[in-house]
Design an enzyme around this catalytic site. Sequence first.
Site, PDB file in Angstrom:
ATOM      1  N   GLU A 147      67.448 156.108  54.536  1.00 24.49           N
ATOM      2  CA  GLU A 147      67.908 157.144  55.385  1.00 24.49           C
ATOM      3  C   GLU A 147      67.491 158.467  54.751  1.00 24.49           C
ATOM      4  O   GLU A 147      68.384 159.388  54.825  1.00 24.49           O
ATOM      5  CB  GLU A 147      69.510 156.938  55.521  1.00 24.49           C
ATOM      6  N   ARG A 184      66.325 145.227  61.691  1.00 21.83           N
ATOM      7  CA  ARG A 184      67.080 146.116  60.588  1.00 21.83           C
ATOM      8  C   ARG A 184      67.754 145.054  59.840  1.00 21.83           C
ATOM      9  O   ARG A 184      67.874 145.116  58.659  1.00 21.83           O
ATOM     10  CB  ARG A 184      67.809 147.184  61.032  1.00 21.83           C
ATOM     11  N   ASP A 219      75.856 147.425  58.987  1.00 17.29           N
ATOM     12  CA  ASP A 219      76.529 148.578  58.544  1.00 17.29           C
ATOM     13  C   ASP A 219      77.890 148.721  58.941  1.00 17.29           C
ATOM     14  O   ASP A 219      78.334 149.664  59.788  1.00 17.29           O
ATOM     15  CB  ASP A 219      75.767 149.822  58.942  1.00 17.29           C
ATOM     16  N   GLU A 241      84.822 154.153  58.993  1.00 14.58           N
ATOM     17  CA  GLU A 241      83.782 154.899  59.724  1.00 14.58           C
ATOM     18  C   GLU A 241      83.557 154.361  61.150  1.00 14.58           C
ATOM     19  O   GLU A 241      83.541 154.847  62.294  1.00 14.58           O
ATOM     20  CB  GLU A 241      82.485 154.778  58.909  1.00 14.58           C
TER      21      GLU A 241
HETATM   22  O1  GCW Z   1      77.106 153.910  57.331  1.00  8.55           O
HETATM   23  C1  GCW Z   1      76.048 154.515  56.991  1.00  8.55           C
HETATM   24  C2  GCW Z   1      76.706 156.024  57.104  1.00  8.55           C
HETATM   25  C3  GCW Z   1      76.232 157.173  56.117  1.00  8.55           C
HETATM   26  C4  GCW Z   1      76.020 156.669  54.804  1.00  8.55           C
HETATM   27  C5  GCW Z   1      75.230 155.260  54.887  1.00  8.55           C
HETATM   28  C6  GCW Z   1      74.961 154.651  53.311  1.00  8.55           C
HETATM   29  C7  GCW Z   1      76.332 157.627  52.872  1.00  8.55           C
HETATM   30  O2  GCW Z   1      76.728 156.334  58.358  1.00  8.55           O
HETATM   31  O3  GCW Z   1      76.890 158.333  56.400  1.00  8.55           O
HETATM   32  O4  GCW Z   1      75.581 157.366  54.022  1.00  8.55           O
HETATM   33  O5  GCW Z   1      75.880 154.276  55.602  1.00  8.55           O
HETATM   34  O6  GCW Z   1      75.947 153.714  53.252  1.00  8.55           O
HETATM   35  O7  GCW Z   1      74.429 155.063  52.639  1.00  8.55           O
END
Ligand code: GCW
Length: 841
Positions: free
Chosen positions: A286, A336, A365, A393
């Site tokens: 990211e 992914r 995620d 989240e």
């Molecule tokens: O879920 C995603 C989040 C990001 C986070 C990333 C991660 C810290 O939206 O905010 O970054 O994962 O886990 O690295």
Amino acid sequence: MSAAAQTADQAWLRYIDPHGAAPRLIPRNVRALGASPMEQSAVQELVRGISGLTGLHASASDTGTHNELVLGTTEELRKAYPSSTFANDLGPESYSLAWLPSTTASRLVVQGGDERGVLYGAFALLRLLASGDGLLGLNLRDHPAFSIRWVDEWDNPDGSIERGYAGRSIFFEDGSVRDDLAPVAEYGRLLASVGINGCNINNVNAAPQLLDSAHLKQIARIADALRPWGVHLAMSVAIASPQSIGGLSTYDPLDPAVKAWWIAKAQEIYELIPDFAGFTVKADSEGQPGPASFGRTPADAANTLAAALAPHHGVVLYRAFVYNHHLDWRDPKADRARAAYDIFKPLDGQFAANVVLQIKEGPIDFQAREPVSPLFAGLEHASQAMEVQITQEYTGQQRHLVYLAPMWKWVLDTDLRANSQPSPVKEILAGKTFHQPLGGMVGVAGIGRDRWLGSPLALANLYAFGRLAWNPELDPAQIATEWTQQTFGLVDTVDRIVPDLLMRSWPAYESYTGPLGTQTLTDITGSHYGPNIESSERNGWGQWHNADAQGVGKDRSVATGSGYAGQYPPELAKLYENPTTTPDDLLLFFHHLPYTYRLHSGKTVIQHIYDSHFDGAAQAAQFVTEWSQLNSRVDPALYADVLGRLQYQAGHAIVWRDAIVQYFLKLSGIQDDLGRAGHYPGRLEAESALLTGYKIIDVTPWEDASRGKAVSCDAASLQDAAQRTCTAQWTWIGLSGHYNIAVQYFDLQGGAAKFSFRYRNRTVDTWLADAKLPSRIPNGDNSTRHIIRNVDLQEGEPIFIDGTPDGPDPAAFDYIEITPADAPSGAWDIYSHPANAAPHP
Ligand code: GCW
């Protein structure tokens, strides 16, 4: 004005016993044999807890008496009581609780394998007391299953918290460590009480400057505050640090100058923080820099850091959350979900002994439901930790009640059948399956200054995380009960209803968000909160569910899809390869199937989507009714706080339900067998009202508003400057009677628009849209329900909603819904009572 202190008492360390149900037979003189800070913390906590729970005065003492609680390590106890026998095989962090055999004295002993074990033993004893268990004949020992039991905080130096939903950082503000670290010590208490032994204090998207000398000196103060509670401090580091703050021309992990820089940095850290736990690394992920820039592997990077930390016994938690977020969505092989395994499996065997691979529980995620990451079974030569999110989240951001322990437990128990042998995730993490030295669980906590997690009931997640990281065999329902007892005291009905709500919450949330393994179906490029079904499609982020007119789901089979299913050991790979053997709740994660495909449950996919969303929203409505039974049984302020949250959740569950249902109804063109989809009895659309000032708008995404449209009162739509209010009017053509009127409005960020319900020249109810919800445009993030109860309506009379914009908030709303006031719980949601309403002609 000084803000109220933030304390662990606001969470579960309350030590209250409102009805005198806790046992009182416990020595009240508390004496530690050792002088170490952790043993002193244990004494202090026992004095506080015993006094609180028994209502009797307990105190710390230095000299022995005949009736006392004695704390010590095995060594200390042997020295003090040479003629007694003590367990000689208690390992580090372990404890035993037992009475010392004696005819003359009554001595309860907390024996620790080390000082931290003493501390954990003290908390275990208090947990027993709080649960009402008598201590007669007590003889108990326990040890942690995993060596790594950490929380990660994603705090930034400016005091903000990535994915935090409970206010600002307890560690940082304005680029520095805060002066007031009292809340940090209180957090240490909370963590110790459930056996958490590490806290990584800063965001994995790491600010490099935190590693400079000035910041490290400040951070040492945080470590000092945590130390008496046995919590080691860890830090996230940016791989580019040697260049960005070290002045080197490269950060290539194999460059000798870079290696030397990390060695010197580690040395500097350990001089300030001798018990520093280690580094957490997010790299090549990211947008974070990483070894890939130099053609190096994650193992190269991890090992360079590991070498710097090894002499000091520090560890590197290297995150396997590495993936390309510019994938080609047109390529059926792109996936992914494959990334972590594809990248890390080939490196198995190359990681240093003090490297732990930190793997998210699922391959994507933290979605409402994902399969278990196959990488756990793939790495046979590396220590592993599982990363989960305590901060919600993708699971309602603490505005929704979602108790995550059942999800984590399901992952821990999942048997991956590595090498066709029993290999549940919990045993892999414990290092048993592949004989690894380290391992455990990391929970992304996101605690802040607003009562730790903002929502009172969300604290059950932090509690449960610690308990499962200590012992993955514990039952989530039992953990919920323990937490309830400690939080509310032993109170009849409360101890039944709260655990029940907690246990039903994740299934309910999953039901009204993303069904059958489609992931959460939320706005994945924005808020991660409200519904936004297409946000995951046609972009490189790879959270695809591939819904189209014929069907839904991502084909991850080996035969025809991305091949992800083949990353599992053979038995599971075979199971997931075929839709007929894939469990329903993961089906669409692995397969693209027609809406008419029949599940194991016998329902079609589309009917399941309809049913689960109506069921889930009905459950959320029931949570309100259930909680209402606790009125006058719990603290009034707490009662009202939770009630307001559950009411909000019930309303937002309807937003979710309607978004998903109308989206798939339109896309599939298949009707709901039960006739609910697309039919909302009693609903009067704003766009069908007689509008004064209000203008009709298209909501984006369309599914977030009833029939895609709403009305908005932006300044331009008002006829003259003096006119500040817009109005929508309908005529009630149903039967005369008493009704509840739900108003679905958009509570935008910034500004507090005012709404009123008016009829018979009287304003009956007025409220402000002043909640803090994501998004500055009307959509499912901020669509909110307000209910006006028991309104007496006469057939044929006009009714009005007035909206007064405020700054950027245009008092937009979607519809009103009128249902009989005497309908049972969740009245606004009862379909057997069509309210026969009609729009204004
Ligand atoms: O879920 C995603 C989040 C990001 C986070 C990333 C991660 C810290 O939206 O905010 O970054 O994962 O886990 O690295």
